[in-house]
Design a protein around this motif. Structure first.
Motif, short mmCIF file in Angstrom:
data_model
loop_
_atom_site.label_atom_id
_atom_site.label_comp_id
_atom_site.label_asym_id
_atom_site.label_seq_id
_atom_site.Cartn_x
_atom_site.Cartn_y
_atom_site.Cartn_z
N GLY A 33 0.80 -1.21 0.00
CA GLY A 33 0.00 0.00 0.00
C GLY A 33 0.84 1.27 0.00
N SER A 34 0.14 2.39 0.17
CA SER A 34 0.82 3.69 0.17
C SER A 34 1.60 3.88 1.47
CB SER A 34 -0.22 4.81 0.03
OG SER A 34 -1.07 4.84 1.18
N LEU A 71 -8.55 3.87 -0.64
CA LEU A 71 -8.58 3.37 0.73
C LEU A 71 -9.69 2.34 0.92
CD1 LEU A 71 -7.15 3.74 3.44
CD2 LEU A 71 -8.84 5.50 4.02
N ASN A 91 -9.03 -1.31 2.44
CA ASN A 91 -9.70 -1.63 3.71
C ASN A 91 -10.51 -2.91 3.61
OD1 ASN A 91 -9.16 -0.07 5.99
ND2 ASN A 91 -10.23 1.71 5.12
N ARG A 151 1.11 6.00 3.73
CA ARG A 151 0.27 6.33 4.88
C ARG A 151 -0.65 5.19 5.30
NH1 ARG A 151 -4.93 8.17 3.57
NH2 ARG A 151 -5.36 8.27 1.33
N PHE A 152 -0.81 4.16 4.43
CA PHE A 152 -1.72 3.06 4.81
C PHE A 152 -1.30 1.76 4.12
CE2 PHE A 152 -5.74 0.63 4.46
CZ PHE A 152 -5.99 0.48 5.82
N THR A 177 -1.80 -5.84 -0.77
CA THR A 177 -3.09 -5.18 -1.03
C THR A 177 -4.01 -6.08 -1.84
OG1 THR A 177 -2.32 -4.18 -3.10
CG2 THR A 177 -1.97 -2.92 -1.06
#
Length: 660
Positions: A258-259, A359, A363, A261-262, A268
């Motif tokens: 993922g990125s 996201l 998620n 930040r997450f 993924t």
């Protein structure tokens, strides 16, 4: 003499009870279901014996590598590709001053892979896993170590811990514990040109990884997946639920995590689904996945997955899946525990830049990676093959028959050192043969060499090979060669030989009407001129006194045949004693003499396996003048003749009973 009389007493009193003990783990005659057609004891000529017995061994073979490699404790062996002799040994002893834990010393080799431009080897290294790159030396005859790497997460700390590894286009994927107690086990991309990525802890529960496989898509490489097969702890706490549940998971080859930040450095694209093998209508399932063999196909959807399972009731099963069927679930099933709109792009989809995924998609993968639908096998309602044998390993070979069709042969290893050769022809399995390998230890490793049609088997004391083209076993006639339904073998003018164009086979049903009509007329002449008769083919003559017991025996050529004894226009069934059929005559009478034939019948093919001619032995011929005074008593006391008769006719049975 007392011991032999006792043996006779046992036979006479309760013959069937004795047979039930002797026949333990022996096929029952006349049935094809779960029954090997032929039993053989393999004389393994190729291979080698270890100097010191090994607790663990690992094999590496690829067809572009002419040779095979074997890893043991503190060494890697290079084997000649033709006869599997050792041609080079590479010592890989423990590095540094590691301290042994619980006496588990040494560097047990756990991984051998072709990685980038070298042979990549990893080992336990006395509880400090280490990996090495072995590069070819200048003369290209041996390897030398030029680099070593920290091996934690690639190799286990000890060989008994769970681990799996896979190399894909210069990248190394692996699952191995991060802690010495075997915990923190997850599937990762650990080394190579791409970013290292790993799993989210909540995705699996106490997993045991079985296998990982890369399925190529030549026309669409960006959508290629890595498939992971494993079992994990069942979340269903019902006391009647099986504690384990089997899974198939997948990740995208192009997944970079993922990125920042997450979900950075997390998969993924990870999705998982239940792998089902059993009888859904009865809610009866084989839930414990043991082994996997992936047979790749030109069209990726046709790639077949052969999965070996066991159950809580100690039975094993083989279920067959296709990658197309697996993908159907991952691409179209709803997500377990999620009932809202599925975001776009669909969770698990392969994208060139996974770091740019929205996201909502990531998620979904994080919180709901499991599919609601289950992956069912090709045969849907039943496993392809179920058995009470305790199978432990599986490999599958592909063989071209005389009819130019390809046939799949399952090679299944049992926990008692046997190899079953099972034909996949349609929806029904056919067990061609059972080979008992000469070893007192369990099979540790098994690797198929499809190019040479060999199966390489590793034991604690040796490495041996099984020739999959044992056509000499069916060499008596065209009918016997065809009845075997063995795609490796066909009937030719020179006998039953490895399959060649123009040979005679009937793989699908084994019916012998494909054999030439003149074959029956010429069979005796062919046996006399081409295939010398064995002692079992000759007629046996015996002179037997009146009033004594007598037993006739003939060898079992096929466990799918039915055997009968014919005498004086009467037929009687065979009494099975391991690899022989017996006929019991409790007491010789006048009408007991004459010709006896042991006849087998299989798929309409009938043959005489053994001939006996029994003649009366006159008492005067075997007694002295002083003994003649007591002839009436001896006529009534059959046991007086038991030592002579049983020793002649039941040598093998006596030996068997002596071991009970």
């Amino acid at each position: 003499m007392k011991r032999i009389v006792l043996i006779y007493a046992i036979f006479a009193r309760d013959f069937q009870l004795v047979l039930s003990v002797v026949l333990k783990d022996t096929p029952i005659l006349g049935s094809e279901k779960n029954n090997p057609r032929l039993l053989t004891k393999d004389i393994l000529s190729n291979g080698f014996d270890y100097i010191i017995s090994q607790n663990h061994s690992v094999f590496f073979y690829q067809e572009d590598y002419e040779d095979m490699y074997v890893g043991g404790t503190d060494f890697v062996l290079k084997l000649n590709g033709e006869d599997y002799r050792v041609i080079e040994k590479y010592p890989l002893k423990t590095t540094g001053q590691q301290q042994c834990q619980e006496g588990l010393c040494g560097n047990v080799i756990t991984i051998i892979e072709k990685f980038q431009d070298s042979l990549f080897v990893c080992g336990t290294n006395s509880y400090r896993p280490q990996c090495w790159k072995l590069f070819s030396s200048a003369n290209n005859q041996s390897y030398e170590i030029v680099e070593s790497y920290e091996g934690t997460g690639i190799s286990p700390f000890e060989y008994t811990q769970n681990y799996v590894s896979l190399t894909v286009e210069g990248d190394l994927y692996s699952a191995a514990p991060l802690d010495t107690d075997g915990s923190s086990l997850q599937f990762r991309r650990k080394a190579g040109s791409r970013t290292n990525v790993w799993m989210y802890d909540n995705w699996v529960s106490e997993p045991t990884f079985i296998s990982a496989s890369w399925v190529k898509r030549l026309e669409d490489p960006d959508n290629e997946k890595i498939y992971i097969f494993f079992r994990e702890k069942n979340s269903d706490t019902n006391p009647e639920a099986d504690p384990w549940i089997s899974r198939v998971a997948r990740v995208c080859k192009v997944d970079e995590g993922g990125s920042k930040r997450f979900f950075q450095n997390m998969w993924t694209s990870f999705l998982k689904a239940r792998l089902v093998c059993g009888f859904p209508d009865e809610s009866l399932y084989f839930n414990r996945l043991l082994d996997i063999y992936v047979m790749h196909a030109e069209k990726w959807r046709d790639t077949r997955v052969y999965a070996l399972f066991t159950s809580s009731w100690n039975a094993t099963a083989v279920c067959i899946y296709t990658v197309g069927m697996i993908e159907e679930i991952f691409e179209n099933s709803t997500f377990k525990g999620y009932n809202k709109d599925i975001p776009n792009p669909r969770p698990g989809a392969c994208v060139k830049n996974s770091r740019s995924l929205p996201l909502a998609t990531v998620n979904m993968v994080k919180d709901h990676p499991e599919m609601s639908d289950w992956v069912h096998s090709v045969h849907t309602k039943t496993p392809f093959y179920t058995s009470n044998y305790n199978y432990t390993k599986i490999a599958v070979d592909r063989v071209k028959g005389v009819d130019e069709h390809m046939y799949n042969i399952l090679l299944l290893a049992t926990d008692s050192g046997k190899i079953h050769k099972v034909l996949e022809a349609g929806s029904q399995p056919f067990i061609i043969s059972e080979t008992q390998l000469p070893s007192s230890s369990r099979i540790q490793s098994m690797k198929l060499d499809p190019k040479r049609k060999k199966l390489v088997v590793g034991f604690s004391e040796k490495v041996s090979t099984v020739d999959l083209q044992r056509c000499q076993e069916y060499n008596k006639s065209c009918q016997e060669c065809v009845l075997a339904r063995d795609p490796y073998c066909a009937w030719t003018k020179s006998g039953c030989k490895p399959t060649v164009p123009g040979g005679i086979q009937n793989i699908m049903d084994g019916k012998t009407d494909v054999c030439p009509l003149e074959e029956k007329k010429q069979e005796r002449r062919k046996k006399r001129n081409t295939f010398p008769a064995s002692p079992a083919d000759l007629r046996a003559d015996h002179a037997v006194p009146l009033g004594v017991p007598f037993y006739l025996s003939c060898p079992i050529d096929s466990y799918h045949a039915t055997y009968t004894w014919e005498h004086g226009g009467q037929r009687s069934p065979c009494l099975q004693m391991q690899t022989n059929c017996l006929h019991l005559i409790p007491s010789m009478e006048q009408d007991s003499y004459g010709t006896y034939k042991c006849v087998s019948k299989e798929k309409g093919f009938t043959k005489v396996v053994k001939n006996y001619q029994l003649m009366e032995q006159k008492i005067a011929e075997t007694t002295t003048d002083s003994e003649k005074m007591d002839i009436p008593n001896k006529r009534n006391d059959a046991s007086a003749f038991v030592p002579q008769i049983i020793c002649i006719t039941l040598g093998q049975a006596v030996a068997v009973l002596g071991m009970l």
